[in-house]
Scaffold this active site. Structure first.
Site, PDB file in Angstrom:
ATOM      1  N   CYS A 216      -5.636  18.927 -13.649  1.00 14.33           N
ATOM      2  CA  CYS A 216      -4.797  18.833 -14.849  1.00 14.33           C
ATOM      3  C   CYS A 216      -3.391  18.430 -14.413  1.00 14.33           C
ATOM      4  CB  CYS A 216      -4.772  20.150 -15.615  1.00 14.33           C
ATOM      5  SG  CYS A 216      -3.538  20.149 -16.933  1.00 14.33           S
TER       6      CYS A 216
ATOM      7  N   CYS B 173      -0.698  21.090 -15.136  1.00 19.57           N
ATOM      8  CA  CYS B 173      -0.821  22.247 -14.231  1.00 19.57           C
ATOM      9  C   CYS B 173      -0.207  21.902 -12.878  1.00 19.57           C
ATOM     10  CB  CYS B 173      -2.279  22.653 -14.049  1.00 19.57           C
ATOM     11  SG  CYS B 173      -2.955  23.647 -15.391  1.00 19.57           S
TER      12      CYS B 173
ATOM     13  N   ASP C 258      10.275  13.724 -19.811  1.00 19.86           N
ATOM     14  CA  ASP C 258       9.132  12.832 -19.992  1.00 19.86           C
ATOM     15  C   ASP C 258       9.332  11.575 -19.144  1.00 19.86           C
ATOM     16  OD1 ASP C 258       6.833  12.537 -22.482  1.00 19.86           O
ATOM     17  OD2 ASP C 258       7.330  10.754 -21.296  1.00 19.86           O
TER      18      ASP C 258
ATOM     19  N   HIS D 186      -2.710  27.190 -18.179  1.00 22.07           N
ATOM     20  CA  HIS D 186      -3.404  26.076 -18.838  1.00 22.07           C
ATOM     21  C   HIS D 186      -3.939  26.483 -20.212  1.00 22.07           C
ATOM     22  CE1 HIS D 186      -5.562  22.249 -19.066  1.00 22.07           C
ATOM     23  NE2 HIS D 186      -6.486  22.948 -19.703  1.00 22.07           N
TER      24      HIS D 186
ATOM     25  N   HIS E   7       1.530  20.710 -24.813  1.00 18.97           N
ATOM     26  CA  HIS E   7       2.923  20.355 -24.519  1.00 18.97           C
ATOM     27  C   HIS E   7       3.625  19.986 -25.808  1.00 18.97           C
ATOM     28  CE1 HIS E   7       0.422  16.734 -24.202  1.00 18.97           C
ATOM     29  NE2 HIS E   7       1.460  16.060 -24.659  1.00 18.97           N
TER      30      HIS E   7
HETATM   31  P1  5GP Z   1       0.952  13.070 -25.465  1.00 23.43           P
HETATM   32  O1  5GP Z   1       0.738  11.592 -25.611  1.00 23.43           O
HETATM   33  O2  5GP Z   1      -0.258  13.749 -24.873  1.00 23.43           O
HETATM   34  O3  5GP Z   1       1.471  13.762 -26.672  1.00 23.43           O
HETATM   35  O4  5GP Z   1       2.142  13.219 -24.417  1.00 23.43           O
HETATM   36  C1  5GP Z   1       1.998  13.077 -23.042  1.00 23.43           C
HETATM   37  C2  5GP Z   1       3.351  12.727 -22.507  1.00 23.43           C
HETATM   38  O5  5GP Z   1       3.331  12.936 -21.099  1.00 23.43           O
HETATM   39  C3  5GP Z   1       3.757  11.266 -22.724  1.00 23.43           C
HETATM   40  O6  5GP Z   1       4.964  11.238 -23.478  1.00 23.43           O
HETATM   41  C4  5GP Z   1       3.917  10.715 -21.313  1.00 23.43           C
HETATM   42  O7  5GP Z   1       4.996   9.821 -21.193  1.00 23.43           O
HETATM   43  C5  5GP Z   1       4.123  11.964 -20.485  1.00 23.43           C
HETATM   44  N1  5GP Z   1       3.649  11.864 -19.121  1.00 23.43           N
HETATM   45  C6  5GP Z   1       2.445  11.356 -18.717  1.00 23.43           C
HETATM   46  N2  5GP Z   1       2.338  11.444 -17.382  1.00 23.43           N
HETATM   47  C7  5GP Z   1       3.485  12.018 -16.934  1.00 23.43           C
HETATM   48  C8  5GP Z   1       3.962  12.370 -15.620  1.00 23.43           C
HETATM   49  O8  5GP Z   1       3.299  12.182 -14.599  1.00 23.43           O
HETATM   50  N3  5GP Z   1       5.198  12.932 -15.552  1.00 23.43           N
HETATM   51  C9  5GP Z   1       5.962  13.166 -16.669  1.00 23.43           C
HETATM   52  N4  5GP Z   1       7.172  13.715 -16.481  1.00 23.43           N
HETATM   53  N5  5GP Z   1       5.536  12.843 -17.915  1.00 23.43           N
HETATM   54  C10 5GP Z   1       4.321  12.281 -18.035  1.00 23.43           C
HETATM   55 ZN    ZN Z   2      -3.230  22.348 -17.294  1.00 22.16          ZN
END
Ligand code: 5GP
Ligand code: ZN
Length: 114
Positions: A4, A7, A30, A46, A100
């Protein structure tokens, strides 16, 4: 939980710009910001998504929301305003299955989401 992404970020195994952490909650920038301020706030433990929550998660949810208020204040967007949202499932575009919340601010945010 193995494999994950969040995690691993919470455990420090994958680098991120952490802006706040305590024993229950981690907040980090982000990687693909959608606003001048875009922070993700997660429970350290988690939890995949909203449907997996139980009443026992009440305190950590309260802490997540209080962290949002504190960070918004620290970033200077508590007066101008901000959005605090979580995406659930495909129509909302959830891409990481560790609960998140997105804290977004620093510009005028459109409504409704595109
Ligand atoms: P979701 O689309 O699931 O609501 O949001 C996931 C968020 O995680 C996205 O805004 C994406 O930019 C962010 N994200 C994805 N991978 C990573 C990462 O490796 N590091 C960070 N800091 N953010 C990430
Ligand atoms: Zn997790």
């Amino acid at each position: 939980m193995e494999n994950c992404l969040f995690c691993k970020i919470a455990a420090g195994q994958i680098p991120s710009k952490i802006v706040y952490q305590d024993e229950d909650v981690v907040a980090f920038e982000d990687i693909n910001p959608q606003a001048p301020h875009h922070v993700l706030i997660i429970p350290r433990r988690h939890i995949a998504s909203i449907p997996d929550l139980t009443l026992e998660d009440g305190p950590v949810l309260a802490r997540i929301f209080m962290t949002a208020a504190k960070l918004a204040h620290d970033m200077g967007i508590d007066e101008s305003g901000y959005r605090f949202v979580t995406n659930v499932g495909p129509d909302a575009g959830q891409s990481v299955f560790h609960l998140h919340f997105h804290l977004l601010g620093g510009r005028r945010l459109g409504w409704s989401p595109g």
